[in-house]
Write a protein that holds these residues in place. Structure first.
Motif, PDB file in Angstrom:
ATOM      1  N   LEU A  30       6.359   2.862 -24.702  1.00 14.55           N
ATOM      2  CA  LEU A  30       5.084   3.301 -24.122  1.00 14.55           C
ATOM      3  C   LEU A  30       4.229   4.003 -25.175  1.00 14.55           C
ATOM      4  CD1 LEU A  30       6.365   4.680 -20.688  1.00 14.55           C
ATOM      5  CD2 LEU A  30       5.100   2.542 -21.083  1.00 14.55           C
ATOM      6  N   LEU A  31       4.853   4.884 -25.960  1.00 15.11           N
ATOM      7  CA  LEU A  31       4.104   5.575 -27.014  1.00 15.11           C
ATOM      8  C   LEU A  31       3.565   4.603 -28.052  1.00 15.11           C
ATOM      9  CD1 LEU A  31       6.318   8.755 -27.593  1.00 15.11           C
ATOM     10  CD2 LEU A  31       4.090   8.653 -26.459  1.00 15.11           C
ATOM     11  N   VAL A  32       4.369   3.618 -28.442  1.00 11.92           N
ATOM     12  CA  VAL A  32       3.924   2.608 -29.412  1.00 11.92           C
ATOM     13  C   VAL A  32       2.730   1.851 -28.866  1.00 11.92           C
ATOM     14  CG1 VAL A  32       4.535   0.409 -30.519  1.00 11.92           C
ATOM     15  CG2 VAL A  32       6.127   2.338 -30.613  1.00 11.92           C
ATOM     16  N   LYS A  33       2.809   1.413 -27.612  1.00 11.48           N
ATOM     17  CA  LYS A  33       1.713   0.639 -27.015  1.00 11.48           C
ATOM     18  C   LYS A  33       0.445   1.462 -26.962  1.00 11.48           C
ATOM     19  CE  LYS A  33      -0.040  -2.989 -25.452  1.00 11.48           C
ATOM     20  NZ  LYS A  33      -0.286  -4.070 -26.397  1.00 11.48           N
ATOM     21  N   LEU A  34       0.555   2.723 -26.583  1.00  6.26           N
ATOM     22  CA  LEU A  34      -0.632   3.588 -26.549  1.00  6.26           C
ATOM     23  C   LEU A  34      -1.186   3.820 -27.955  1.00  6.26           C
ATOM     24  CD1 LEU A  34       0.479   6.213 -23.879  1.00  6.26           C
ATOM     25  CD2 LEU A  34      -1.316   4.472 -23.635  1.00  6.26           C
ATOM     26  N   ALA A  35      -0.311   4.073 -28.914  1.00  6.95           N
ATOM     27  CA  ALA A  35      -0.754   4.326 -30.294  1.00  6.95           C
ATOM     28  C   ALA A  35      -1.472   3.116 -30.889  1.00  6.95           C
ATOM     29  CB  ALA A  35       0.443   4.711 -31.160  1.00  6.95           C
ATOM     30  N   GLU A  36      -1.087   1.921 -30.485  1.00  2.00           N
ATOM     31  CA  GLU A  36      -1.698   0.694 -31.011  1.00  2.00           C
ATOM     32  C   GLU A  36      -2.958   0.279 -30.260  1.00  2.00           C
ATOM     33  OE1 GLU A  36       1.583  -2.050 -30.697  1.00  2.00           O
ATOM     34  OE2 GLU A  36       2.393  -1.464 -32.654  1.00  2.00           O
ATOM     35  N   SER A  37      -3.274   0.947 -29.168  1.00  2.00           N
ATOM     36  CA  SER A  37      -4.418   0.572 -28.330  1.00  2.00           C
ATOM     37  C   SER A  37      -5.699   1.230 -28.825  1.00  2.00           C
ATOM     38  CB  SER A  37      -4.159   0.988 -26.883  1.00  2.00           C
ATOM     39  OG  SER A  37      -3.048   0.296 -26.384  1.00  2.00           O
TER      40      SER A  37
END
Length: 169
Positions: A53-60
């Motif tokens: 979840l953190l990775v997806k948010l950081a890449e958004s």
């Protein structure tokens, strides 16, 4: 065209060889998920799903996503996502923001502290992934695995119209 009698026919059982492949896949995928979870719990104090979840948010864009979109990417129910985001908020790694265009909608936003924990966790996580998967496979096997997983994912990609999808529950 199927008739009523064909629906009662015997299923196409797996051959012995297919059964070995299937069980090996299930066994390996369970072990891999457990391995990733244990590594991230030990090194970063979070389960694998929170890391994702953190990775997806950081890449958004703007480091934020609508909650429904984040649930879709994680392939989890909105209630499970809400629980995860609440835990991430408690840690100070994520915050929620209301959506101005939709009073019922919310965004999940990764915080600077969340980015910091992600930066600290990433080296150990990539080492665990490399040790568990890529270092065990030749370049040819890696390519084949990627192609196989892509074929399976494409075949399972749901048609959202009328589908019982976790992120729509």
């Amino acid at each position: 065209m199927k008739t009523a009698s064909t629906s009662a026919e015997e299923p196409r059982w797996l051959t012995d060889e297919e059964q070995i492949v299937w069980r090996s896949y299930v066994h390996a995928s369970m072990l891999l998920e457990d391995h990733m979870d244990r590594q991230l719990q030990r090194d970063a104090g979070m389960p694998h799903i929170y890391y994702g979840l953190l990775v997806k948010l950081a890449e958004s864009p703007a480091r934020r996503l609508r909650m429904t979109e984040l649930a879709m990417h994680a392939k989890i129910t909105r209630s499970r996502l809400s629980h995860a985001i609440a835990r991430l908020e408690k840690s100070g790694w994520v915050r929620r923001e209301d959506c101005a265009s939709d009073k019922r909608g919310q965004f999940a936003v990764v915080t600077e502290e969340g980015l910091d924990v992600l930066r600290r966790a990433a080296p150990g996580h990539v080492t665990a992934v490399r040790n568990a998967v890529f270092d065990r496979l030749s370049g040819e096997q890696q390519k084949a695995l990627g192609e196989i997983m892509q074929i399976i994912a494409e075949g399972l990609q749901p048609d959202e119209a009328g589908a019982d999808l976790p992120w729509l529950r």
